[in-house]
Write a protein that holds these residues in place. Structure first.
Motif, PDB file in Angstrom:
ATOM      1  N   GLN A  16      42.462  38.367  35.522  1.00  0.00           N
ATOM      2  CA  GLN A  16      42.792  37.243  36.395  1.00  0.00           C
ATOM      3  C   GLN A  16      41.521  36.764  37.085  1.00  0.00           C
ATOM      4  N   GLU A  17      41.435  35.463  37.333  1.00  0.00           N
ATOM      5  CA  GLU A  17      40.225  34.915  37.921  1.00  0.00           C
ATOM      6  C   GLU A  17      39.948  35.473  39.312  1.00  0.00           C
ATOM      7  N   THR A  18      40.958  36.037  39.969  1.00  0.00           N
ATOM      8  CA  THR A  18      40.786  36.612  41.302  1.00  0.00           C
ATOM      9  C   THR A  18      40.365  38.082  41.267  1.00  0.00           C
ATOM     10  N   GLU A  19      40.357  38.710  40.088  1.00  0.00           N
ATOM     11  CA  GLU A  19      39.972  40.114  39.976  1.00  0.00           C
ATOM     12  C   GLU A  19      38.449  40.248  40.041  1.00  0.00           C
ATOM     13  N   THR A  20      38.002  41.390  40.544  1.00  0.00           N
ATOM     14  CA  THR A  20      36.564  41.615  40.672  1.00  0.00           C
ATOM     15  C   THR A  20      35.939  41.923  39.315  1.00  0.00           C
ATOM     16  N   ASP A  23      36.653  45.416  38.305  1.00  0.00           N
ATOM     17  CA  ASP A  23      37.946  45.544  37.618  1.00  0.00           C
ATOM     18  C   ASP A  23      37.831  45.093  36.160  1.00  0.00           C
ATOM     19  N   THR A  67      32.813  42.717  44.763  1.00  0.00           N
ATOM     20  CA  THR A  67      33.284  41.546  45.509  1.00  0.00           C
ATOM     21  C   THR A  67      33.247  40.257  44.680  1.00  0.00           C
ATOM     22  N   THR A  69      34.075  37.794  41.768  1.00  0.00           N
ATOM     23  CA  THR A  69      35.280  37.705  40.935  1.00  0.00           C
ATOM     24  C   THR A  69      34.977  37.128  39.554  1.00  0.00           C
ATOM     25  N   GLN A  72      34.455  33.418  39.434  1.00  0.00           N
ATOM     26  CA  GLN A  72      33.140  32.906  39.823  1.00  0.00           C
ATOM     27  C   GLN A  72      32.215  32.768  38.613  1.00  0.00           C
TER      28      GLN A  72
END
Length: 139
Positions: A16-20, A23, A67, A69, A72
């Motif tokens: 997911q685009e919000t995962e670091t 991850d 931090t 993602t 980014q």
């Protein structure tokens, strides 16, 4: 006529685009892959992240993978192929854009991924040789 659907490997896991990036790296390690599609909350493809991206665009620049993602690193519109595209279209897309992994889309959804290994398993030796010469030998 062989189609992208017949060449691709299924079960492609998204990050997911919000995962670091940490991850993403962990998932790559668990799946033994060098790239993962980046998906948004709509489960649509927003990009691809590679292990090299994590090293070059995060670690080498002193950024923190705990931090930063995946989103980014998703830049531009990803190159994709329709599941019903034929082998020539698959090779043309990969050669034209000099990419080693190609997401396969059906009805706007990610259904699989085509990698160099998939090409080697499914295509005649001369087609694979040409692909390697055009895409891999220039890197």
């Amino acid at each position: 006529m062989t189609t992208a659907r017949e060449i691709m490997h299924t079960g492609t896991a998204c990050v997911q685009e919000t995962e670091t990036l940490e991850d993403a790296a962990r998932r790559m390690s668990e799946l033994d892959v060098g790239a993962l599609p980046i998906c948004g909350p709509d489960d649509r493809l927003h990009g691809i992240i590679t292990d090299r991206d994590i090293v070059v665009k995060c670690l080498a620049k002193g950024k923190d993978p705990k931090t930063m993602t995946a989103g980014q690193l998703a830049q531009g519109k990803p190159i994709t192929i329709d599941a019903e595209a034929d082998t020539d279209q698959v090779l043309l897309a990969m050669e034209e854009h000099k990419i080693r992994r190609l997401p396969v889309i059906d009805n706007h959804r990610l259904v699989g991924m085509i990698s160099e290994a998939d090409l080697a398993r499914r295509l005649p030796e001369e087609q694979v040789g040409h692909f390697v010469e055009v895409v891999c030998a220039t890197h």
